[in-house]
Design a protein around this motif. Structure first.
Motif, short mmCIF file in Angstrom:
data_model
loop_
_atom_site.label_atom_id
_atom_site.label_comp_id
_atom_site.label_asym_id
_atom_site.label_seq_id
_atom_site.Cartn_x
_atom_site.Cartn_y
_atom_site.Cartn_z
N GLN A 154 0.86 -1.18 0.00
CA GLN A 154 0.00 0.00 0.00
C GLN A 154 0.90 1.24 0.00
OE1 GLN A 154 -3.27 0.10 -0.28
NE2 GLN A 154 -3.52 -2.13 -0.24
N SER A 156 3.90 3.90 -1.92
CA SER A 156 5.26 3.74 -2.42
C SER A 156 6.23 3.45 -1.28
CB SER A 156 5.70 5.01 -3.16
OG SER A 156 5.64 6.13 -2.28
N GLY A 203 7.61 0.70 -9.93
CA GLY A 203 6.70 0.69 -11.05
C GLY A 203 6.22 2.08 -11.38
N LYS A 204 5.51 2.21 -12.49
CA LYS A 204 5.03 3.52 -12.91
C LYS A 204 4.00 4.06 -11.95
CE LYS A 204 3.17 5.92 -16.95
NZ LYS A 204 2.71 5.79 -18.36
N TYR A 205 3.15 3.17 -11.46
CA TYR A 205 2.08 3.60 -10.56
C TYR A 205 2.25 3.05 -9.14
CZ TYR A 205 -0.10 4.78 -15.01
OH TYR A 205 -0.37 5.29 -16.25
N ARG A 206 2.71 1.81 -9.03
CA ARG A 206 2.86 1.18 -7.71
C ARG A 206 4.19 0.46 -7.64
NH1 ARG A 206 -2.31 0.16 -5.53
NH2 ARG A 206 -1.24 -0.66 -3.70
N ASP A 207 4.83 0.50 -6.48
CA ASP A 207 6.05 -0.27 -6.27
C ASP A 207 5.71 -1.74 -6.06
OD1 ASP A 207 7.56 1.98 -6.50
OD2 ASP A 207 7.74 2.32 -4.34
N GLU A 208 6.69 -2.58 -6.33
CA GLU A 208 6.55 -4.02 -6.13
C GLU A 208 7.70 -4.49 -5.26
OE1 GLU A 208 5.44 -7.33 -9.28
OE2 GLU A 208 7.60 -6.98 -9.29
#
Length: 281
Positions: A154, A156, A203-208
């Motif tokens: 949830q 960055s 990521g572009k929108y969310r980190d992994e």
């Protein structure tokens, strides 16, 4: 020949020879001069036959019946084969139970002994061929997930504190025991006693967050090597096959024909390439 010579030629100890005589499996002749046992070539062959059957774990009463001609040797061997197959199945089940339990890294003071005894005393009835493969497939998938897994947190991840909090949240949501051993943007930690290293994949929108076990060689499926190899291939092949079948079924339902064949082939090919890259990279 005397008992010492008989023992040397037959490979059966003097103690066992006397025991077999006491049990009535053989009755050697006696020397007329001193009443000592006098073993013949036939006695040696009998002792070797007894030794062979005992190596197959054939019971002494059965051996006695064979030697007396009360039971055919072939029948005795077939019966013993059935017994050994049953024992082999029990040993295989015990080996699988040990492997499954060891993967959980149990502790003597916290192990649910009652649950283990219940499982051992009332084993699950043997399932069919495909059910067995499905269970093994699930085992392989579980172990592979233990070796490497990823999740999307949830928000960055920009600081070590946020990284640690994301890992703690992941563990709490799944009821797993979490212990941090090294802070940072490449933290080291353990889940249920299994040590891991983690890294962030922006990521572009969310980190992994990706997690790799420190000792993957210690996580064993307990499956035969040939079956595990086939199941690994199945994990790569099954997803594209399912995608192909789903698209073809949808196309048939919508158009009533095979107009979506190329779309299904392209989609399943893309999934297959993705699984191959996941396997090899």
């Amino acid at each position: 020949m005397n008992i010492k010579q008989a023992a040397e030629q037959s490979g059966v100890s003097s103690t066992n020879i006397r025991f077999y005589e006491k049990e009535g499996l053989m009755t050697p002749a006696r020397n007329r001069g001193n009443a000592y046992r006098d073993y013949t070539a036939g006695d040696i062959r009998t002792l070797k036959l007894i030794r062979m059957l005992r190596m197959l774990d054939v019971p002494l009463p059965t051996i006695k019946a064979v030697l007396r001609g009360e039971q055919p040797l072939q029948q005795a061997l077939q019966a013993q084969q059935t017994v050994l197959e049953q024992q082999a199945a029990q040993l295989a089940a015990a080996m699988q139970f040990c492997a499954d339990l060891a993967r959980q890294q149990p502790q003597a003071d916290t192990l649910d002994v009652d649950a283990c005894l219940t499982r051992m005393e009332s084993p699950t009835p043997q399932q069919g061929f495909f059910s067995g493969w499905l269970q093994d497939y699930c085992t392989l998938a579980r172990v592979q997930h233990q070796k490497h897994f990823f999740f999307i947190p949830q928000g960055s991840i920009n600081t070590p504190q946020e990284f640690t909090a994301a890992l703690q949240t992941y563990a709490e949501e799944r009821g797993m025991q979490f212990a941090l051993t090294k802070k940072g943007m490449y933290p080291e930690f353990s889940l249920d006693g299994i040590p891991y290293k983690a890294y962030r994949n922006p990521g572009k929108y969310r980190d992994e967050i990706c997690c790799d076990t420190v000792h993957p060689e210690q996580l064993d499926t307990g499956l035969p090597s040939r079956r595990e190899k086939l199941l690994r291939i199945a994990r790569i092949v099954l997803p594209p096959v399912c995608v192909f079948a789903a698209i073809m079924a949808a196309g048939w339902a919508v158009t009533g024909g095979t107009d979506w064949l190329w779309l299904a082939a392209l989609a399943s090919g893309g999934v297959l390439l993705g699984r191959c890259f996941e396997k090899w990279l």
